[in-house]
Design a protein around this motif. Structure first.
Motif, PDB file in Angstrom:
ATOM      1  N   CYS B 226     -16.668  20.597  40.727  1.00 45.37           N
ATOM      2  CA  CYS B 226     -17.133  22.238  41.015  1.00 45.37           C
ATOM      3  C   CYS B 226     -17.831  21.203  42.366  1.00 45.37           C
ATOM      4  O   CYS B 226     -18.451  20.533  42.770  1.00 45.37           O
ATOM      5  CB  CYS B 226     -17.557  22.564  40.083  1.00 45.37           C
ATOM      6  N   HIS B 227     -18.407  22.631  43.674  1.00 45.28           N
ATOM      7  CA  HIS B 227     -18.184  22.389  44.984  1.00 45.28           C
ATOM      8  C   HIS B 227     -19.954  23.031  45.082  1.00 45.28           C
ATOM      9  O   HIS B 227     -20.054  24.073  44.727  1.00 45.28           O
ATOM     10  CB  HIS B 227     -17.524  22.344  45.662  1.00 45.28           C
ATOM     11  N   ILE B 330     -12.152  24.230  48.670  1.00 44.66           N
ATOM     12  CA  ILE B 330     -12.379  24.763  47.174  1.00 44.66           C
ATOM     13  C   ILE B 330     -10.699  25.017  46.403  1.00 44.66           C
ATOM     14  O   ILE B 330     -10.477  24.722  45.262  1.00 44.66           O
ATOM     15  CB  ILE B 330     -13.670  25.621  46.629  1.00 44.66           C
ATOM     16  N   GLY B 334     -10.161  22.184  43.697  1.00 44.84           N
ATOM     17  CA  GLY B 334     -11.183  22.575  42.916  1.00 44.84           C
ATOM     18  C   GLY B 334     -10.314  23.475  41.342  1.00 44.84           C
ATOM     19  O   GLY B 334      -9.381  23.170  41.754  1.00 44.84           O
ATOM     20  N   GLU B 339     -18.423  27.478  41.508  1.00 41.64           N
ATOM     21  CA  GLU B 339     -18.492  27.064  43.138  1.00 41.64           C
ATOM     22  C   GLU B 339     -19.921  27.960  43.984  1.00 41.64           C
ATOM     23  O   GLU B 339     -19.766  28.642  42.880  1.00 41.64           O
ATOM     24  CB  GLU B 339     -17.328  27.312  43.433  1.00 41.64           C
TER      25      GLU B 339
END
Lengths: 414, 414
Positions: B226-227, B330, B334, B339
């Motif tokens: 997760c970003h 992402i 990801g 996010e």
């Protein structure tokens, strides 16, 4: 390009396609319909090559007919694309949401699946259908058609892709695998992270091979061992009309009937006339002991018959004790597709509809209605016989997923 | 019993369970909660055996803690079952339908999936959670837990099964696989026709093994890279609070943050203080060139770092040109889980939420909220990172499918 490269291109295109407006998608669908007609000559010439190869290989007449394209069939394909353009766009629909106690708003919004792989057999019209439905639902598509139709499909896909891109659809959204090698299928169905779902369309053998070997998610479609159960004291004229329709109107399709179950209390009054009517329509009866005793032309049913999708004018027939035995038989041998009870009993209809485990459970109507168009969905990519994601006729919403958009002003989890 | 026999028993039970009333299911859940407390002594004794074996094998302290049961933890498990009893029953909900022009009524009704396989690792509380949620949603369940917790899980499953059957749940609805052999998993995930879906819960390695080898449908859960992206001009105090929460509140869980992306315009004013605050919380920074130049203690990030779910206090940090590069990063690295963008810009928040392909996309809130309880679902069986069937936190409705009930008065297809 390798198949992985095609899938990478499709995945990149899918991200852009997800944000393309309904107006541009519809413009593209109309342009694609126009292109099918404008490029008719080239498409029919490609089809002629497939037909020639098919004849040279002594392909069955019914398969050759599926393979054949004509001006009229191309016009139908073009009409199909225009009909898809006219449907409501499923992408962006808000399908739920709430505001949490902490002030966060949670919005559940419908979004495309991403990249859909379609694996199919000899029908070239599937190429246009599948491209149209995937595009409308915002998905990139990777098509792998049967080798019998390779020239037709390659040409149709190229024509549609060019028209779509010209109308503003992101390049790479429509991929067609030109290899007729079986390894191509195996590669496509194991591209986890690039392909979001694979939908096989065609024979049971094809579908089982995909289900057994895929590591990407699969939607199983199509195989239908469909039953009709006639309860004691049913409206026997109604039963006969439903059974003739379900068995003989189009015996090759998945929602056609394969097994007739008859309550023992209906045998005397109903069955002889029913068997006669079926035989007049050319149906071959394959019966249990009671049926074979009653009809000397009937063949004895084996255990395998109860689980067989004949796809032709054969019908297995069995006498059962009651609704419970009918339900049990169906849950044992059915393929969870479409099942029917013909009855006057409210309680038996209710029990049958509750207890039969199938996508579509009918009371007093033909199983032939299991179809996206008949259900009013305006489209159909296939009929799912699995329970995950979608069940029964699949149209545009079934080609989407959702995501949650959560908005706040700095909330952190306590 | 072989695993196939267990699955056959489960499939038979599932058909009956689908028709069991909410009242009986809830009575069973309460009885199961009572039984966990009544049988506490036996359960804790079984758990002691697992703990002893774990210590003998030098299991890590964090894993031993996951494995440990106490009176308080058993009380929590019992409370969890009572909470599930209190939730709305998803089975039988009418979720759509229409009357067709020909008079057929089509009713789309929510029904159980059937048989759910749950494959999990060392946490014995999953046994009670999973049984409770499957039962409430009308599904039979086959559990395959990790060998580390085999005594605890076997005992808990036996206690719950006895209590459930005593309360009227069909015998065979709850199956526990006692074999710790890996072949048991392989058999379970290829029982097509008996098992409707398998949900693996645990490490990425476990999940990938199930996804790669299953022929039954799988719901992929849990892996979260997760970003959080901090836009230029964001409320930097808010960004800091969100990042500290997302990274440090519980670093081992899937919705914790693994990568910080910072707009180049935010670097000077925001990043030094942010890195300092993270380091004060014990976070190890793994940065790109800009970050490493700014912080001499940071380790240089490799390509692999961007795709790694650390699950601990390591954090990768990268400076990006703009929102588009953040979205691209992402979507490339990801896992489609959760996010976040921190921004004051309406346009950037809108673009980020639209273009990031993930189950949960946040604007100005911590990714730690991705959770069935936090979302108000009252339950959670896992967090789906695939797109088919269910996405994000899965609760009771996500453990169901639907069927169409079609009723008529003799309609046949023209």
């Amino acid at each position: 390009m390798t198949i992985r490269e095609q899938a990478m291109e499709a995945a990149a295109a899918a991200r852009k396609l997800a944000a393309v407006s309904p107006a541009i998608k519809n413009k593209a669908l109309e342009a694609m319909a126009d292109a099918l007609l404008a490029e008719q000559e080239g498409i029919l010439a490609s089809n002629a090559k497939d037909m020639e190869a098919g004849k040279a290989k002594n392909m069955k007449a019914s398969l050759l007919d599926r393979l054949l394209l004509t001006s009229a069939r191309l016009a139908d394909m073009a009409d199909g694309l225009r009909q898809v353009a006219a449907l409501k766009d499923p992408v962006g629909e808000i399908i739920g949401g709430c505001t949490l106690a902490n002030g966060l708003t949670v919005t559940k919004i419908r979004v495309p699946l991403g990249v859909i792989g379609i694996i199919y057999e000899a029908r070239p019209n599937v190429t246009a259908d599948a491209i149209g439905l995937c595009l409308k639902s915002g998905n990139a598509v990777i098509l792998k058609g049967g080798s019998e139709a390779i020239h037709s499909n390659t040409k149709i896909a190229a024509v549609l892709r060019a028209a779509a891109e010209e109308a503003g659809i992101p390049a790479g959204s429509i991929q067609f695998i030109t290899s007729t090698d079986h390894a191509a299928v195996q590669e496509l169905i194991t591209l986890n992270g690039l392909v979001d779902v694979v939908i096989p369309r065609g024979s049971g053998r094809l579908i089982q091979a995909v289900v057994g070997n895929a590591s990407v998610p699969v939607i199983e479609t199509g195989v239908g061992v469909c039953h009709t159960f006639v309860d004691a004291g049913a409206d026997y004229a109604m039963a006969e009309a439903i059974i003739i329709n379900a068995k003989t109107q189009r015996p090759g399709v998945c929602n056609a009937m394969e097994t007739l179950l008859v309550h023992k209390g209906a045998v005397q009054e109903f069955l002889p006339h029913m068997l006669q009517a079926l035989k007049e329509k050319g149906v071959q009866i394959i019966g249990d002991e009671t049926v074979c005793a009653m009809d000397k032309e009937a063949l004895p049913a084996t255990e395998e018959d109860w689980a067989t999708e004949y796809g032709d004018l054969r019908l297995s027939v069995k006498v059962v004790e009651n609704t419970d035995e009918a339900i049990e038989h169906i849950n044992k041998y059915g393929t969870k597709h479409s099942e029917c009870i013909v009855t006057r009993s409210f309680a038996n209809a209710r029990k049958f509809q509750q207890m039969v485990d199938a996508a579509c459970v009918y009371a007093n109507a033909s199983t032939r209605f299991t179809d996206g168009f008949q259900f009013g969905f305006g489209a159909e990519i296939g009929i799912s016989t699995q329970k995950l994601h979608a069940r029964g006729p699949m149209a545009l919403p079934e080609l989407t997923t959702y995501k949650y958009l959560i908005s706040g002003d700095g909330q952190v989890r306590p």
